[in-house]
Motif scaffolding. Structure first.
Motif, PDB file in Angstrom:
ATOM      1  N   ASP A 213       0.837  -1.186   0.000  1.00  0.00           N
ATOM      2  CA  ASP A 213       0.000   0.000   0.000  1.00  0.00           C
ATOM      3  C   ASP A 213       0.878   1.244   0.000  1.00  0.00           C
ATOM      4  N   GLU A 214       0.284   2.384  -0.362  1.00  0.00           N
ATOM      5  CA  GLU A 214       0.997   3.651  -0.336  1.00  0.00           C
ATOM      6  C   GLU A 214       0.296   4.621   0.605  1.00  0.00           C
ATOM      7  N   ARG A 215      -0.249   4.056   1.676  1.00  0.00           N
ATOM      8  CA  ARG A 215      -0.909   4.869   2.688  1.00  0.00           C
ATOM      9  C   ARG A 215      -0.393   4.477   4.068  1.00  0.00           C
ATOM     10  N   MET A 216      -0.354   5.447   4.951  1.00  0.00           N
ATOM     11  CA  MET A 216       0.127   5.181   6.302  1.00  0.00           C
ATOM     12  C   MET A 216      -0.889   4.341   7.071  1.00  0.00           C
ATOM     13  N   PHE A 217      -0.366   3.551   7.989  1.00  0.00           N
ATOM     14  CA  PHE A 217      -1.232   2.839   8.927  1.00  0.00           C
ATOM     15  C   PHE A 217      -1.550   3.815  10.055  1.00  0.00           C
ATOM     16  N   VAL A 218      -2.813   3.860  10.472  1.00  0.00           N
ATOM     17  CA  VAL A 218      -3.220   4.842  11.472  1.00  0.00           C
ATOM     18  C   VAL A 218      -3.780   4.137  12.697  1.00  0.00           C
ATOM     19  N   SER A 219      -3.415   4.621  13.864  1.00  0.00           N
ATOM     20  CA  SER A 219      -4.085   4.211  15.093  1.00  0.00           C
ATOM     21  C   SER A 219      -4.745   5.461  15.682  1.00  0.00           C
ATOM     22  N   SER A 220      -5.916   5.284  16.243  1.00  0.00           N
ATOM     23  CA  SER A 220      -6.660   6.442  16.739  1.00  0.00           C
ATOM     24  C   SER A 220      -7.392   6.093  18.025  1.00  0.00           C
ATOM     25  N   PHE A 221      -7.550   7.102  18.860  1.00  0.00           N
ATOM     26  CA  PHE A 221      -8.358   6.983  20.072  1.00  0.00           C
ATOM     27  C   PHE A 221      -9.430   8.066  19.975  1.00  0.00           C
ATOM     28  N   LEU A 222     -10.670   7.654  19.770  1.00  0.00           N
ATOM     29  CA  LEU A 222     -11.778   8.570  19.550  1.00  0.00           C
ATOM     30  C   LEU A 222     -12.715   8.538  20.752  1.00  0.00           C
ATOM     31  N   ILE A 223     -13.042   9.730  21.269  1.00  0.00           N
ATOM     32  CA  ILE A 223     -13.934   9.834  22.423  1.00  0.00           C
ATOM     33  C   ILE A 223     -15.229  10.490  21.967  1.00  0.00           C
ATOM     34  N   ALA A 224     -16.314   9.722  22.061  1.00  0.00           N
ATOM     35  CA  ALA A 224     -17.625  10.217  21.634  1.00  0.00           C
ATOM     36  C   ALA A 224     -18.314  10.935  22.801  1.00  0.00           C
ATOM     37  N   GLU A 225     -19.460  11.490  22.535  1.00  0.00           N
ATOM     38  CA  GLU A 225     -20.242  12.143  23.590  1.00  0.00           C
ATOM     39  C   GLU A 225     -20.584  11.122  24.677  1.00  0.00           C
ATOM     40  N   THR A 226     -20.577  11.573  25.905  1.00  0.00           N
ATOM     41  CA  THR A 226     -20.777  10.677  27.045  1.00  0.00           C
ATOM     42  C   THR A 226     -22.129   9.967  26.981  1.00  0.00           C
ATOM     43  N   GLY A 227     -22.064   8.631  27.096  1.00  0.00           N
ATOM     44  CA  GLY A 227     -23.258   7.819  27.178  1.00  0.00           C
ATOM     45  C   GLY A 227     -23.952   7.535  25.868  1.00  0.00           C
ATOM     46  N   VAL A 228     -23.482   8.093  24.755  1.00  0.00           N
ATOM     47  CA  VAL A 228     -24.143   7.864  23.481  1.00  0.00           C
ATOM     48  C   VAL A 228     -23.962   6.407  23.052  1.00  0.00           C
TER      49      VAL A 228
END
Length: 486
Positions: A213-228
């Motif tokens: 591939d010619e794209r970076m591997f990504v790691s992410s930590f996503l925080i959504a609205e509380t309790g959704v």
């Protein structure tokens, strides 16, 4: 093929992203690369270093401690991931704190982001990683915008329609860059000369011709609205980075709930559901939570520390196994006898020194490692490499047997001829200074004697030279392999 549909809306109030860019570097210029890193503000990372500004490096409230890293990995892994100095073998991490605000423009949308820090990790066997830590600033943001940002930022070479059109803008100067030029022209221009390139392949990933591939591997930590509530559809979109279509509409790459469910059964780790999920796919590794951000400091610290290295190690495994398969396919069996031996050594050193199925002492570390192994197809690739090793051994044995048979054949001929002559191949004419001038008058037996003697002398010289030559090449290959295994 991305399919547009009415995707469920989910707001993200905070996001942490780490983009991993693998590349090959010249081990012969290793010290030059290290000197360049130091002169550009990159400091060698020590596991127990307390003086570094961790808030600037990772984010507010995120503390990665050396003790946790030590206890997470087995000792035989720990001393490879965290060597005490650049002279020891292992992964050598150099880190620089950046702390700059930039803008990505996609179509008519502008997304502010903050780049915190950069790691450049010089790994074994000439494989390195460039790691960018980034936060999106325009928060809260719709999940579609976050995933669209990730999808465009990871495209080092913008070859696909859905990844084209993104530009990075530097507010202070008004300069604009493509993703590749932003990384190697603005952030890390000094690294351009350290990256190896395959002459036959264009683009950045010519540096790793065996990478897919010619794209970076990504790691992410996503925080959504509380309790959704976080649905299966949203988890699937996060894992597959389904952001927006080229026209800007939200999209999801499947409309079949059963397919989505089957896909998640392979990629989702839901030990802490319904408040936290982990998803690992060939595109990236993501953690998403609906808990309050101030309650996630421990999870964020693990994401930046233990999980970061767990991912890095398995990503390295995948790249190395692909490399071995690629180099095996490049062998010219008629010419590459020494290359075959080098490849056998490479596989043996990698397998014995770096490749381990058990890397973590903790149950969650084992579970995460198993998820990465499954995602990166580590076990099938390793089984293929094992078969490759057996084929190489078989080829080497056949080659050695063929040479030995030929040598025995030649020696047998010389022995038979010498026996016929009673082990005396000397012609009386040779004893006189002018004896060689009489060769036109030689008899058939004298011609046989002459040819046998000259050929024997030449064969002896060849055997001596080739023996010392092979000893030199073996030593040189061993030194080169030792240099690669740093």
């Amino acid at each position: 093929m991305p399919i547009q549909q009415n995707a469920e809306k989910l707001n993200m109030i905070r996001s942490h992203m780490t983009f991993l860019l693998p590349f090959g570097f010249d081990q012969m210029k290793r010290q030059e690369t290290i000197d360049s890193l130091k002169s550009n503000g990159y400091n060698y990372f020590h596991i127990n270093e307390e003086a570094i500004n961790k808030t600037a490096m990772y984010g507010y409230g995120i503390d990665v401690t050396g003790k946790e890293l030590e206890q997470y990995f087995y000792p035989y892994i720990e001393h490879k991931l965290f060597p005490g100095s650049h002279e020891k073998k292992g992964f050598h991490r150099y880190t620089a704190i950046i702390q700059k605000d930039h803008v990505m423009q996609i179509r008519d949308e502008r997304h502010d982001f903050h780049i915190r820090s950069i790691d450049i990790i010089l790994g074994p066997f000439g494989i390195a990683f460039l790691s960018l830590r980034i936060n999106m600033q325009d928060i809260p943001a719709d999940l579609s915008d976050v995933l669209d940002f990730i999808q465009h930022f990871r495209a080092v070479e913008q070859n696909l329609k859905e990844s084209k059109g993104a530009m990075i803008i530097i507010p202070e100067t008004g300069q604009s860059f493509s993703i590749r030029d932003y990384i190697f022209g603005y952030l890390c221009p000094f690294m351009e000369k350290a990256v190896l390139h395959e002459k036959k392949l264009k683009g950045h990933f010519g540096s790793l011709p065996y990478f897919e591939d010619e794209r970076m591997f990504v790691s992410s930590f996503l925080i959504a609205e509380t309790g959704v509530s976080i649905s299966e559809e949203q988890l699937y979109r996060i894992g597959n980075l389904n952001g927006r279509t080229p026209e800007g509409a939200p999209f999801i790459s499947s409309t079949n709930p059963d397919y989505i469910r089957r896909s998640l059964s392979l990629s989702l780790h839901d030990r802490w559901a319904p408040h936290l999920y982990m998803i690992a796919t060939e595109h990236g590794y993501s953690v998403v939570s609906n808990r309050p951000a101030d309650e996630l400091t421990n999870e964020l610290s693990q994401y930046m520390g233990t999980h970061y290295y767990n991912l890095l190690l398995h990503y390295f495994y995948k790249i190395m196994l692909l490399r071995v398969s690629f180099e095996y396919s490049e062998i010219d069996w008629k010419k590459d006898e020494y290359y075959v031996r080098s490849l056998i050594q490479l596989i043996s050193v990698f397998s014995s020194s770096y490749y381990f199925k058990e890397i973590s002492t903790r149950s969650e570390g084992k579970e995460l490692a198993e998820l990465f192994r499954s995602t990166f197809l580590i076990d099938p690739l390793f089984n293929e490499v094992n078969k490759t090793l057996q084929e190489l051994y078989k080829s080497q044995e056949n080659s050695q047997a063929g040479r030995l048979n030929m040598l025995l054949f030649v020696l047998t001929i010389f022995t038979v001829i010498s026996g016929i002559y009673g082990m005396n191949l000397v012609i009386p004419d040779w004893e006189a200074p002018s004896g060689w001038k009489e060769y036109p008058s030689y008899t058939v037996f004298e011609w046989i004697s002459l040819i046998t003697a000259v050929t024997g002398i030449g064969l002896s010289a060849y055997l001596i030279i080739s023996t010392f030559g092979r000893m030199y090449l073996r030593r040189r290959r061993r030194n080169k392999l030792d240099m690669l295994d740093q």
